[in-house]
Design an enzyme around this catalytic site. Sequence first.
Site, mmCIF file in Angstrom:
data_model
loop_
_atom_site.group_PDB
_atom_site.id
_atom_site.type_symbol
_atom_site.label_atom_id
_atom_site.label_comp_id
_atom_site.label_asym_id
_atom_site.label_seq_id
_atom_site.Cartn_x
_atom_site.Cartn_y
_atom_site.Cartn_z
ATOM 1 N N GLY A 1 -34.337 140.524 94.504
ATOM 2 C CA GLY A 1 -35.262 141.651 94.374
ATOM 3 C C GLY A 1 -36.723 141.304 94.611
ATOM 4 O O GLY A 1 -37.413 141.972 95.385
ATOM 5 N N LYS B 1 -37.847 130.819 85.968
ATOM 6 C CA LYS B 1 -37.186 129.793 85.156
ATOM 7 C C LYS B 1 -36.276 128.875 85.935
ATOM 8 O O LYS B 1 -35.420 129.311 86.686
ATOM 9 C CB LYS B 1 -36.360 130.479 84.074
ATOM 10 C CG LYS B 1 -37.201 131.082 82.982
ATOM 11 C CD LYS B 1 -36.299 131.521 81.873
ATOM 12 C CE LYS B 1 -37.081 131.795 80.607
ATOM 13 N NZ LYS B 1 -36.207 132.351 79.580
ATOM 14 N N GLY C 1 -27.859 138.485 92.414
ATOM 15 C CA GLY C 1 -26.974 137.506 91.777
ATOM 16 C C GLY C 1 -25.896 136.996 92.726
ATOM 17 O O GLY C 1 -25.564 135.806 92.729
ATOM 18 N N ARG D 1 -30.535 149.453 99.711
ATOM 19 C CA ARG D 1 -29.086 149.244 99.578
ATOM 20 C C ARG D 1 -28.297 150.448 100.100
ATOM 21 O O ARG D 1 -27.184 150.287 100.610
ATOM 22 C CB ARG D 1 -28.721 148.985 98.115
ATOM 23 C CG ARG D 1 -28.923 147.534 97.716
ATOM 24 C CD ARG D 1 -28.509 147.311 96.288
ATOM 25 N NE ARG D 1 -28.421 145.882 95.995
ATOM 26 C CZ ARG D 1 -28.281 145.395 94.768
ATOM 27 N NH1 ARG D 1 -28.213 146.204 93.732
ATOM 28 N NH2 ARG D 1 -28.206 144.097 94.582
HETATM 29 C C1 3PG Z 1 -27.312 143.630 91.172
HETATM 30 O O1 3PG Z 1 -28.185 144.497 91.263
HETATM 31 O O2 3PG Z 1 -27.555 142.432 90.975
HETATM 32 C C2 3PG Z 1 -25.895 144.048 91.424
HETATM 33 O O3 3PG Z 1 -25.811 145.401 91.713
HETATM 34 C C3 3PG Z 1 -24.998 143.657 90.279
HETATM 35 O O4 3PG Z 1 -25.384 144.287 89.092
HETATM 36 P P1 3PG Z 1 -25.039 143.621 87.681
HETATM 37 O O5 3PG Z 1 -25.858 142.363 87.608
HETATM 38 O O6 3PG Z 1 -25.401 144.636 86.656
HETATM 39 O O7 3PG Z 1 -23.566 143.313 87.689
HETATM 40 MG MG MG Z 2 -28.022 141.266 88.733
#
Ligand code: 3PG
Ligand code: MG
Length: 390
Positions: A341, A188, A364, A31
Amino acid sequence: MEDLDLRGKRVLIRQDLNVPIVDGKVTSDARIRASLPTVEAALEMGAAVILMSHLGRPTEGEFDEKFSLGPVAGCMSRLLGQDVRLERDWLDGVEIEPGEVILCENVRFNPGEKADDEQLARRMASLADVYVMDAFGTAHRAQASTHGVGLFATIACAGPLLTRELEALGKALKDPVRPVIAIVGGAKVSTKLEVLERLSEKVDQLIVGGGIANNFIAAAGHSVGTSLYEPDLVDAARHLVARAADSGSSIPIPTDVVVATEFSPTATPRTCDVDDVAADEMILDIGPRTAAQYAEMLRKAGTIVWNGPVGVFEFEAFAAGTRELALAIADSKAFSIAGGGDTLAALEMFGIADAVSYISTGGGAFLEFLEGKKLPAVAMLESRGPEGNK
Ligand code: 3PG
Ligand code: MG
């Protein structure tokens, strides 16, 4: 951002520098590397660059070294070849000259960040002449540093990384080269129901993997033994299959699987037909016949969207399915995008990261985009109009 004249301006850039840190060291700098070109472009244009990011989920109002961006500032200084100064107290203003880069300490230490507090957002906005939203990975959060600040900044605009992400994802979903195949894996179904629903109507084939696939296997009437699955959602899986059929797409179900009696890196794998899973066995990967069939589909695809592995690829005995799909994607001429990830870890493990057309920095945010949701940070930018002015 590239359309603005940034010479001599203070530019506040929200990036997603939320990277894994172990013992004070950044363990994956993907990132950070993805964010660098934006910093370099702003510097080249003659700006004073003020960076903001979150790291993890600390308690607001409490400084905690564990969530400090210190290691990120160090990593970024090395990659940039220039000092990136970490600023612990920055809300009341920072001293900076054009050509310099400052990284503000974790935005989530500030009370009001998560709640998108107006007063906090206004203080952030007053730090700079221009606000640049470039944190695609956090664009699904309506927080002070990703959303509110952009409403109060004199000028607000999208950064090049955010723009590139939206273009790549849009290309895969809005008017894609067909056939389109999506792979959605992971533990899930419940966390990915919405994305499965939307994709089942958009794509030609939807390959499901991992715990998610087990729900579909159960929905087809097979026993899944002790496999991870969500009995409450078997009906939802059945419904998805029917819905996909209605819109001319398909959700194939594995014909063979790799099972074991325990979830462990030393478990003994057994390959069997999907209707031959014993009561004390769990499904940990797709079988070779299924992998070959999916790989063939992927080789013929025009567009591939990948989120989530199809087996427990972290354990060598159950990695073959995910590896075969990864290699097929690398082989294919399709426009391919991957995000999340686990998916990125698999790409790195199998050494094919360079063969994927586009790797998203979002987890997300990537999923919410696929779900068809409007990302709040993008909505904010659009509300500011094409010039980013009030
Ligand atoms: C992530 O790693 O999904 C983003 O940086 C957002 O982080 P968060 O889910 O803690 O808002
Ligand atoms: Mg996240």
